[in-house]
Design a protein around this motif. Structure first.
Motif: not given
Length: 386
Positions: A119-128
């Motif tokens: 997701a991060g590599l595809s530009g999605k916003r990620v909450f961890w």
């Protein structure tokens, strides 16, 4: 409205860990605000036949799929551990393109981590949400696997692209110790859906420990404290211990036997649902003597039933002392015994006032219905800068 994807290894009605409830309360509150949570989870902690598996369910918490991962469940000692959850990974992967935001609830659950990386590599916003996993004590377990995941995230430069979620300032510091001061970390405590207040039956007074059986919980310190407590020894009080049995349980039972406390300690096993709420309500005090905790859901669950809490200074619960809803003390046997003695000796009117403050504390500061807008503001801001 935003679609938020939650890959998580266990989800309500499972009681396998605090996030199963915490994420359920969060997603349910999001649905009530018009958002679209999508939860991909496993059958961990789900009694056979109680929930349909491998199909999408429309629930009060959004769209949920419980994947059947029984073929990938292995045994390590006496604890069953999902080493890999391929169905969860594949189902979450199919939902990734349509998700506006991905919210992960474990850093070291490999399928979830892979979804976060993609997701991060595809530009999605990620909450961890790291859920205590960066505590130095927690990092000392399974070091090779954890170094691998941390190293991969650093190598790919993802730490600067994701938004880490900590439940306390101490946990925020742990995240920054691992990834540096420049990473984005939001600090939001765990919130809960307020349960109905159960009528209390204090006929047989007892102290309560509830949680997983693990050395990090400091249960051995609590048993030593009871041995040192003249008040406990000479009173009609008992200690009730609720949680799934494992090898560590046998160690605690041996300690209890050696200290001749067996007549005053009762093991209940796993308690869930309404029985769990009643257990909290009837308790005189709940104890959390952990060496370390990133949050400690048992604290707010106990306070919600108006039961005070004695928590150790290894937990982020100084608020108990500040709000006079319990005690925040070092988890030495001596300090724990002193706190127990003080509460048991408290005049009845003062104790009842403490119970009222306990419930009010959760209602005012940890009710998800009153605080969901904090999460929504974070999600919306992240989506705007995507």
């Amino acid at each position: 409205m935003l679609t938020i994807l939650f890959p998580i290894v266990a989800f309500y009605p499972s009681q396998s860990g605090g996030p199963a409830n915490t994420v359920y309360w969060l997603t349910k509150a999001l649905v009530n605000k018009g958002y679209k949570p999508c939860i991909v989870t496993t059958d961990m902690g789900i009694p056979p036949g109680t929930v349909p598996l491998d199909r999408w369910l429309q629930t009060d918490a959004g769209s949920v799929m419980y994947t059947n991962e029984s073929a990938y469940q292995f045994y390590r000692g006496t604890s069953n551990v999902y080493l890999f959850t391929p169905k969860l990974f594949l189902r979450a992967l199919t939902r990734l393109p349509n998700a506006d935001i991905i919210h992960l609830s474990s850093f070291f659950h490999i399928p979830g981590a892979l979804i976060g990386i993609l997701a991060g590599l595809s530009g999605k916003r990620v909450f961890w949400s790291v859920r205590g996993e960066f505590d130095p004590g927690a990092l000392s377990f399974s070091q090779r696997k954890k170094r691998m995941v941390i190293g991969l995230v650093k190598h790919l430069g993802l730490a600067s692209r994701v938004i880490f979620h900590a439940t306390s300032n101490l946990e925020k510091a742990y995240v920054q110790d691992v990834f540096g001061k420049k990473v984005t970390v939001i600090t939001i405590p765990n919130y809960m859906e307020m349960p109905a207040l159960k009528p209390r039956n204090p006929a047989t007074p007892y102290l309560l420990f509830i949680g997983r059986m693990h050395p990090i919980k400091g249960l051995d310190r609590l048993i030593q404290a009871l041995d040192k407590s003249g008040t406990f020894r000479s009173s009609g009080f008992t200690l009730k211990i609720a949680g799934s049995f494992n090898a560590y349980t046998n160690e605690i039972k041996q300690q209890i036997s050696e200290l001749r406390l067996a007549d005053q300690v009762e093991f209940l096993g796993q308690i869930e649902g309404e029985a769990k709420q009643q257990l909290y309500a009837d308790a005189f005090v709940t104890l959390l003597p952990s060496h370390t905790e990133n949050f400690g859901n048992v604290v707010i669950e106990s306070l919600a039933q108006a039961t005070p809490v004695i928590a150790s200074t290894g937990t982020p619960w100084q608020l108990l002392a500040e709000e006079k809803a319990g005690c925040w003390v070092r988890n030495t046997p001596e300090e724990l015994a002193k706190a127990i003695d003080a509460l048991v000796a408290m005049p009845e009117a003062d104790y009842q006032a403490m119970r009222q403050r306990a419930r009010a504390l959760v209602e005012n500061q940890f009710d998800i219905a009153k605080n969901i807008d904090k999460w929504i503001a974070c999600y919306r801001k992240a989506d705007e800068v995507r």
